[in-house]
Motif scaffolding. Structure first.
Motif, PDB file in Angstrom:
ATOM      1  N   ILE A 132       1.562 -72.514 -64.122  1.00 19.92           N
ATOM      2  CA  ILE A 132       1.433 -71.794 -62.854  1.00 19.92           C
ATOM      3  C   ILE A 132       2.274 -70.528 -62.943  1.00 19.92           C
ATOM      4  N   ARG A 133       1.611 -69.391 -62.803  1.00 16.50           N
ATOM      5  CA  ARG A 133       2.275 -68.087 -62.840  1.00 16.50           C
ATOM      6  C   ARG A 133       2.467 -67.565 -61.414  1.00 16.50           C
ATOM      7  N   GLU A 134       3.292 -66.548 -61.282  1.00 17.08           N
ATOM      8  CA  GLU A 134       3.681 -66.041 -59.968  1.00 17.08           C
ATOM      9  C   GLU A 134       2.489 -65.700 -59.076  1.00 17.08           C
ATOM     10  N   ASP A 135       1.489 -65.065 -59.601  1.00 20.31           N
ATOM     11  CA  ASP A 135       0.365 -64.634 -58.774  1.00 20.31           C
ATOM     12  C   ASP A 135      -0.772 -65.648 -58.706  1.00 20.31           C
ATOM     13  N   ASP A 136      -0.602 -66.810 -59.327  1.00 17.90           N
ATOM     14  CA  ASP A 136      -1.630 -67.851 -59.272  1.00 17.90           C
ATOM     15  C   ASP A 136      -1.646 -68.492 -57.895  1.00 17.90           C
ATOM     16  N   GLU A 137      -2.824 -68.865 -57.458  1.00 19.35           N
ATOM     17  CA  GLU A 137      -2.943 -69.623 -56.220  1.00 19.35           C
ATOM     18  C   GLU A 137      -3.105 -71.088 -56.598  1.00 19.35           C
ATOM     19  N   LEU A 138      -2.150 -71.900 -56.195  1.00 20.03           N
ATOM     20  CA  LEU A 138      -2.171 -73.322 -56.504  1.00 20.03           C
ATOM     21  C   LEU A 138      -3.228 -74.012 -55.661  1.00 20.03           C
ATOM     22  N   ASP A 139      -4.129 -74.715 -56.317  1.00 21.06           N
ATOM     23  CA  ASP A 139      -5.109 -75.550 -55.613  1.00 21.06           C
ATOM     24  C   ASP A 139      -4.390 -76.847 -55.249  1.00 21.06           C
ATOM     25  N   GLU A 140      -3.818 -76.880 -54.054  1.00 20.37           N
ATOM     26  CA  GLU A 140      -2.982 -78.008 -53.647  1.00 20.37           C
ATOM     27  C   GLU A 140      -3.765 -79.314 -53.566  1.00 20.37           C
ATOM     28  N   ALA A 141      -5.014 -79.247 -53.133  1.00 23.25           N
ATOM     29  CA  ALA A 141      -5.828 -80.465 -53.052  1.00 23.25           C
ATOM     30  C   ALA A 141      -6.052 -81.045 -54.451  1.00 23.25           C
ATOM     31  N   GLN A 142      -6.368 -80.192 -55.427  1.00 21.20           N
ATOM     32  CA  GLN A 142      -6.594 -80.666 -56.791  1.00 21.20           C
ATOM     33  C   GLN A 142      -5.293 -81.177 -57.394  1.00 21.20           C
ATOM     34  N   PHE A 143      -4.209 -80.443 -57.182  1.00 21.30           N
ATOM     35  CA  PHE A 143      -2.919 -80.872 -57.709  1.00 21.30           C
ATOM     36  C   PHE A 143      -2.551 -82.249 -57.152  1.00 21.30           C
ATOM     37  N   SER A 144      -2.690 -82.425 -55.848  1.00 18.57           N
ATOM     38  CA  SER A 144      -2.364 -83.711 -55.221  1.00 18.57           C
ATOM     39  C   SER A 144      -3.253 -84.830 -55.751  1.00 18.57           C
ATOM     40  N   ALA A 145      -4.523 -84.532 -55.987  1.00 14.42           N
ATOM     41  CA  ALA A 145      -5.438 -85.543 -56.555  1.00 14.42           C
ATOM     42  C   ALA A 145      -4.984 -85.947 -57.951  1.00 14.42           C
ATOM     43  N   TRP A 146      -4.580 -84.974 -58.774  1.00 14.35           N
ATOM     44  CA  TRP A 146      -4.071 -85.288 -60.110  1.00 14.35           C
ATOM     45  C   TRP A 146      -2.815 -86.154 -60.020  1.00 14.35           C
ATOM     46  N   VAL A 147      -1.922 -85.806 -59.101  1.00 10.97           N
ATOM     47  CA  VAL A 147      -0.672 -86.560 -58.948  1.00 10.97           C
ATOM     48  C   VAL A 147      -0.973 -88.004 -58.557  1.00 10.97           C
ATOM     49  N   LYS A 148      -1.868 -88.195 -57.590  1.00  7.24           N
ATOM     50  CA  LYS A 148      -2.224 -89.558 -57.164  1.00  7.24           C
ATOM     51  C   LYS A 148      -2.812 -90.361 -58.323  1.00  7.24           C
ATOM     52  N   GLN A 149      -3.704 -89.728 -59.086  1.00  7.62           N
ATOM     53  CA  GLN A 149      -4.296 -90.412 -60.253  1.00  7.62           C
ATOM     54  C   GLN A 149      -3.228 -90.726 -61.298  1.00  7.62           C
ATOM     55  N   ALA A 150      -2.380 -89.739 -61.586  1.00  4.70           N
ATOM     56  CA  ALA A 150      -1.364 -89.906 -62.625  1.00  4.70           C
ATOM     57  C   ALA A 150      -0.406 -91.047 -62.291  1.00  4.70           C
TER      58      ALA A 150
END
Length: 158
Positions: A132-150
């Motif tokens: 994740i770089r400074e100007d990237d927009e974090l897809d919070e829904a996708q990130f949270s889905a990955w975290v739940k799966q992980a």
């Protein structure tokens, strides 16, 4: 070579300054801007790491931590090897965060088993990364889905 500063001597000086009388309260940053935080378990060392992340990375670290905590109630936290780790039981971790000069790297230790697989490849068969770089927009829904799966996959012993 008198007067010449080497990386080793600069590191010794930084260590002495950080622990000596009149030491600055500024965190010691390692290569690439990664905070040097003592190994520890629980919320306090992870929050110390996040607070020590330089600039925009600290805000991102706080947001990642909040998303992880919301996605996985009761998640265990620690700092080891100057990186926050998240897991379901002590010493078994599903995710780690590490600061680099121009980005923050999130490591999913069993990322090859996530759907969809995070975009960053690894030399290790199971590991996948999200940079994740400074100007990237974090897809919070996708990130949270990955975290739940992980969190449901076997953790990596560290």
């Amino acid at each position: 070579m008198a007067g010449k500063t080497t990386k080793a001597s600069a590191k010794k000086t930084a260590t002495k300054t950080a622990g000596g009388a009149g030491a600055s309260t500024e965190p010691v940053l390692l290569s690439g801007g990664n905070p040097q935080i003592a190994k520890g378990y629980g919320e306090a060392p992870v929050q110390a790491y996040i607070a020590a992340m330089p600039g925009w990375k600290s805000r991102l670290g706080a947001r990642l931590d909040a998303l992880i905590t919301a996605a996985v109630p009761g998640v265990r936290k620690a700092v080891k090897w100057n990186s926050p780790l998240y897991g379901m039981e002590d010493d078994y971790w599903f995710l780690g965060i590490h600061v680099f000069a121009k980005y923050v790297k999130v490591a999913f230790f069993r990322g090859a088993g996530l759907d969809p697989v995070p975009p960053g490849p690894s030399k290790q068969k199971e590991v996948r990364y999200l940079d994740i770089r400074e100007d990237d927009e974090l897809d919070e829904a996708q990130f949270s889905a990955w975290v739940k799966q992980a969190a449901t996959l076997p953790g990596e012993k560290m």
